[in-house]
Design a protein around this motif. Sequence first.
Motif, PDB file in Angstrom:
ATOM      1  N   PHE A  69       3.602 -18.824 -23.075  1.00 56.62           N
ATOM      2  CA  PHE A  69       4.500 -17.879 -22.414  1.00 56.62           C
ATOM      3  C   PHE A  69       5.881 -18.526 -22.373  1.00 56.62           C
ATOM      4  O   PHE A  69       6.036 -19.646 -21.883  1.00 56.62           O
ATOM      5  CB  PHE A  69       3.994 -17.586 -20.993  1.00 56.62           C
ATOM      6  N   THR A  70       6.892 -17.822 -22.905  1.00 56.00           N
ATOM      7  CA  THR A  70       8.239 -18.369 -22.998  1.00 56.00           C
ATOM      8  C   THR A  70       9.188 -17.591 -22.094  1.00 56.00           C
ATOM      9  O   THR A  70       9.244 -16.365 -22.152  1.00 56.00           O
ATOM     10  CB  THR A  70       8.748 -18.316 -24.456  1.00 56.00           C
ATOM     11  N   ILE A  71       9.936 -18.336 -21.284  1.00 59.45           N
ATOM     12  CA  ILE A  71      10.972 -17.739 -20.436  1.00 59.45           C
ATOM     13  C   ILE A  71      12.313 -18.175 -21.010  1.00 59.45           C
ATOM     14  O   ILE A  71      12.655 -19.355 -20.981  1.00 59.45           O
ATOM     15  CB  ILE A  71      10.848 -18.208 -18.968  1.00 59.45           C
ATOM     16  N   ARG A  72      13.058 -17.231 -21.564  1.00 64.59           N
ATOM     17  CA  ARG A  72      14.382 -17.521 -22.115  1.00 64.59           C
ATOM     18  C   ARG A  72      15.429 -17.312 -21.026  1.00 64.59           C
ATOM     19  O   ARG A  72      15.299 -16.440 -20.185  1.00 64.59           O
ATOM     20  CB  ARG A  72      14.670 -16.635 -23.312  1.00 64.59           C
ATOM     21  N   ASP A  73      16.491 -18.101 -21.066  1.00 61.62           N
ATOM     22  CA  ASP A  73      17.585 -18.049 -20.091  1.00 61.62           C
ATOM     23  C   ASP A  73      17.053 -18.139 -18.654  1.00 61.62           C
ATOM     24  O   ASP A  73      17.396 -17.323 -17.805  1.00 61.62           O
ATOM     25  CB  ASP A  73      18.419 -16.774 -20.278  1.00 61.62           C
ATOM     26  N   HIS A  74      16.218 -19.131 -18.427  1.00 60.92           N
ATOM     27  CA  HIS A  74      15.667 -19.361 -17.078  1.00 60.92           C
ATOM     28  C   HIS A  74      16.805 -19.777 -16.152  1.00 60.92           C
ATOM     29  O   HIS A  74      17.664 -20.588 -16.504  1.00 60.92           O
ATOM     30  CB  HIS A  74      14.590 -20.446 -17.152  1.00 60.92           C
ATOM     31  N   ASP A  75      16.851 -19.254 -14.947  1.00 59.89           N
ATOM     32  CA  ASP A  75      17.949 -19.504 -14.012  1.00 59.89           C
ATOM     33  C   ASP A  75      17.629 -20.581 -12.974  1.00 59.89           C
ATOM     34  O   ASP A  75      18.278 -20.653 -11.929  1.00 59.89           O
ATOM     35  CB  ASP A  75      18.359 -18.205 -13.323  1.00 59.89           C
ATOM     36  N   SER A  76      16.650 -21.427 -13.215  1.00 57.96           N
ATOM     37  CA  SER A  76      16.249 -22.546 -12.345  1.00 57.96           C
ATOM     38  C   SER A  76      15.703 -22.104 -10.998  1.00 57.96           C
ATOM     39  O   SER A  76      15.606 -22.906 -10.075  1.00 57.96           O
ATOM     40  CB  SER A  76      17.412 -23.535 -12.135  1.00 57.96           C
ATOM     41  N   LYS A  77      15.350 -20.841 -10.842  1.00 58.20           N
ATOM     42  CA  LYS A  77      14.717 -20.402  -9.603  1.00 58.20           C
ATOM     43  C   LYS A  77      13.224 -20.691  -9.681  1.00 58.20           C
ATOM     44  O   LYS A  77      12.620 -20.608 -10.744  1.00 58.20           O
ATOM     45  CB  LYS A  77      14.937 -18.895  -9.394  1.00 58.20           C
ATOM     46  N   SER A  78      12.636 -21.003  -8.542  1.00 58.39           N
ATOM     47  CA  SER A  78      11.205 -21.273  -8.531  1.00 58.39           C
ATOM     48  C   SER A  78      10.431 -19.967  -8.705  1.00 58.39           C
ATOM     49  O   SER A  78      10.911 -18.889  -8.336  1.00 58.39           O
ATOM     50  CB  SER A  78      10.802 -21.964  -7.236  1.00 58.39           C
ATOM     51  N   ALA A  79       9.242 -20.059  -9.290  1.00 55.61           N
ATOM     52  CA  ALA A  79       8.430 -18.866  -9.563  1.00 55.61           C
ATOM     53  C   ALA A  79       6.959 -19.229  -9.508  1.00 55.61           C
ATOM     54  O   ALA A  79       6.567 -20.352  -9.817  1.00 55.61           O
ATOM     55  CB  ALA A  79       8.780 -18.298 -10.932  1.00 55.61           C
ATOM     56  N   ASN A  80       6.140 -18.264  -9.121  1.00 56.35           N
ATOM     57  CA  ASN A  80       4.688 -18.410  -9.175  1.00 56.35           C
ATOM     58  C   ASN A  80       4.225 -17.771 -10.472  1.00 56.35           C
ATOM     59  O   ASN A  80       4.531 -16.620 -10.750  1.00 56.35           O
ATOM     60  CB  ASN A  80       4.022 -17.724  -7.982  1.00 56.35           C
ATOM     61  N   LEU A  81       3.475 -18.518 -11.241  1.00 56.44           N
ATOM     62  CA  LEU A  81       3.046 -18.077 -12.565  1.00 56.44           C
ATOM     63  C   LEU A  81       1.534 -18.240 -12.648  1.00 56.44           C
ATOM     64  O   LEU A  81       0.983 -19.219 -12.153  1.00 56.44           O
ATOM     65  CB  LEU A  81       3.737 -18.960 -13.607  1.00 56.44           C
ATOM     66  N   SER A  82       0.881 -17.274 -13.261  1.00 55.20           N
ATOM     67  CA  SER A  82      -0.568 -17.403 -13.436  1.00 55.20           C
ATOM     68  C   SER A  82      -0.971 -16.838 -14.785  1.00 55.20           C
ATOM     69  O   SER A  82      -0.338 -15.923 -15.315  1.00 55.20           O
ATOM     70  CB  SER A  82      -1.323 -16.686 -12.318  1.00 55.20           C
ATOM     71  N   CYS A  83      -2.024 -17.404 -15.329  1.00 55.25           N
ATOM     72  CA  CYS A  83      -2.625 -16.875 -16.549  1.00 55.25           C
ATOM     73  C   CYS A  83      -4.107 -16.679 -16.256  1.00 55.25           C
ATOM     74  O   CYS A  83      -4.736 -17.500 -15.598  1.00 55.25           O
ATOM     75  CB  CYS A  83      -2.399 -17.809 -17.730  1.00 55.25           C
ATOM     76  N   SER A  84      -4.638 -15.553 -16.709  1.00 53.31           N
ATOM     77  CA  SER A  84      -6.035 -15.258 -16.410  1.00 53.31           C
ATOM     78  C   SER A  84      -6.701 -14.597 -17.606  1.00 53.31           C
ATOM     79  O   SER A  84      -6.067 -13.945 -18.430  1.00 53.31           O
ATOM     80  CB  SER A  84      -6.136 -14.358 -15.178  1.00 53.31           C
ATOM     81  N   LEU A  85      -8.004 -14.781 -17.651  1.00 49.70           N
ATOM     82  CA  LEU A  85      -8.850 -14.152 -18.654  1.00 49.70           C
ATOM     83  C   LEU A  85     -10.178 -13.857 -17.974  1.00 49.70           C
ATOM     84  O   LEU A  85     -10.931 -14.774 -17.647  1.00 49.70           O
ATOM     85  CB  LEU A  85      -9.050 -15.069 -19.862  1.00 49.70           C
ATOM     86  N   GLY A  86     -10.434 -12.605 -17.729  1.00 55.29           N
ATOM     87  CA  GLY A  86     -11.654 -12.211 -17.021  1.00 55.29           C
ATOM     88  C   GLY A  86     -11.618 -12.736 -15.600  1.00 55.29           C
ATOM     89  O   GLY A  86     -10.697 -12.473 -14.844  1.00 55.29           O
ATOM     90  N   ASN A  87     -12.628 -13.541 -15.231  1.00 56.37           N
ATOM     91  CA  ASN A  87     -12.669 -14.082 -13.870  1.00 56.37           C
ATOM     92  C   ASN A  87     -12.072 -15.484 -13.783  1.00 56.37           C
ATOM     93  O   ASN A  87     -12.014 -16.065 -12.711  1.00 56.37           O
ATOM     94  CB  ASN A  87     -14.107 -14.086 -13.340  1.00 56.37           C
ATOM     95  N   ARG A  88     -11.615 -16.034 -14.902  1.00 60.97           N
ATOM     96  CA  ARG A  88     -10.966 -17.353 -14.907  1.00 60.97           C
ATOM     97  C   ARG A  88      -9.465 -17.169 -14.711  1.00 60.97           C
ATOM     98  O   ARG A  88      -8.817 -16.453 -15.466  1.00 60.97           O
ATOM     99  CB  ARG A  88     -11.237 -18.073 -16.228  1.00 60.97           C
ATOM    100  N   LYS A  89      -8.919 -17.830 -13.684  1.00 58.45           N
ATOM    101  CA  LYS A  89      -7.501 -17.698 -13.385  1.00 58.45           C
ATOM    102  C   LYS A  89      -6.918 -19.072 -13.041  1.00 58.45           C
ATOM    103  O   LYS A  89      -7.505 -19.823 -12.271  1.00 58.45           O
ATOM    104  CB  LYS A  89      -7.289 -16.740 -12.211  1.00 58.45           C
ATOM    105  N   HIS A  90      -5.783 -19.378 -13.635  1.00 57.31           N
ATOM    106  CA  HIS A  90      -5.071 -20.628 -13.368  1.00 57.31           C
ATOM    107  C   HIS A  90      -3.679 -20.282 -12.866  1.00 57.31           C
ATOM    108  O   HIS A  90      -2.995 -19.438 -13.452  1.00 57.31           O
ATOM    109  CB  HIS A  90      -4.969 -21.490 -14.638  1.00 57.31           C
ATOM    110  N   GLU A  91      -3.263 -20.946 -11.775  1.00 61.35           N
ATOM    111  CA  GLU A  91      -1.966 -20.660 -11.185  1.00 61.35           C
ATOM    112  C   GLU A  91      -1.067 -21.895 -11.265  1.00 61.35           C
ATOM    113  O   GLU A  91      -1.538 -23.029 -11.240  1.00 61.35           O
ATOM    114  CB  GLU A  91      -2.130 -20.233  -9.729  1.00 61.35           C
ATOM    115  N   TYR A  93       2.948 -23.247  -9.865  1.00 61.53           N
ATOM    116  CA  TYR A  93       4.216 -23.062  -9.159  1.00 61.53           C
ATOM    117  C   TYR A  93       5.274 -23.725 -10.022  1.00 61.53           C
ATOM    118  O   TYR A  93       5.287 -24.941 -10.196  1.00 61.53           O
ATOM    119  CB  TYR A  93       4.162 -23.702  -7.768  1.00 61.53           C
ATOM    120  N   LEU A  94       6.156 -22.930 -10.617  1.00 61.00           N
ATOM    121  CA  LEU A  94       7.171 -23.423 -11.545  1.00 61.00           C
ATOM    122  C   LEU A  94       8.478 -23.645 -10.800  1.00 61.00           C
ATOM    123  O   LEU A  94       9.044 -22.717 -10.226  1.00 61.00           O
ATOM    124  CB  LEU A  94       7.371 -22.415 -12.684  1.00 61.00           C
ATOM    125  N   ASN A  95       8.929 -24.883 -10.796  1.00 60.40           N
ATOM    126  CA  ASN A  95      10.198 -25.234 -10.165  1.00 60.40           C
ATOM    127  C   ASN A  95      10.977 -26.078 -11.169  1.00 60.40           C
ATOM    128  O   ASN A  95      11.226 -27.256 -10.952  1.00 60.40           O
ATOM    129  CB  ASN A  95       9.966 -25.988  -8.855  1.00 60.40           C
TER     130      ASN A  95
END
Length: 182
Positions: A69-91, A93-95
């Motif tokens: 997953f690519t974020i272009r022109d990121h503004d240095s703000k913190s964000a919660n990001l998660s990726c999931s597939l079915g019942n598997r989920k990984h979270e 905290y992007l700072n």
Amino acid sequence: MRMRLERSLPLLGLLLCAAGTTAQQDEELEGEFLVEISGTTVTITCPIDDDDIQWTLSGTAQAIKERKFTIRDHDSKSANLSCSLGNRKHELYLNAKVCANCEELDALTVAGIITADLLITLGVLILVYYFSKGRKGRASSAGDSRPRGQKMQRPPPVPNPDYEPIRKGQREVYAGLGPRGI
């Protein structure tokens, strides 16, 4: 028997530490994001090894289904990001702090800069030492009139009037004082 046991205990401890570290690394690699930052672009790789991944950025579902997953022109703000597939989920905290005009330095360049700085500092130190070494024998131009040869003897210290010796005529003042037994 005891001597043989004492010799093998450090080896056993070392083997246990190595095995525990390897097992811990295997567990961590299973659920670990890979984050790459270049300029203002942040690329995150999901630990799930599949191509039908659902990405969520700060509560908003993203259309990207790939593992990266690519974020272009990121503004240095913190964000919660998660990726999931079915019942598997990984979270995650992007700072990530990014800047457009930053230059990336590899470890070899940083080590070279530090080494060059140390060598220059050492060179200046040696130059100062050798130039100041020749000035030790010269007389100063400040007009100091003290002789530089052997040191002159100091006069005896001024006696303290509180501790003058008892004179013959004053002994009766102190006659009542005798040695005390403790």
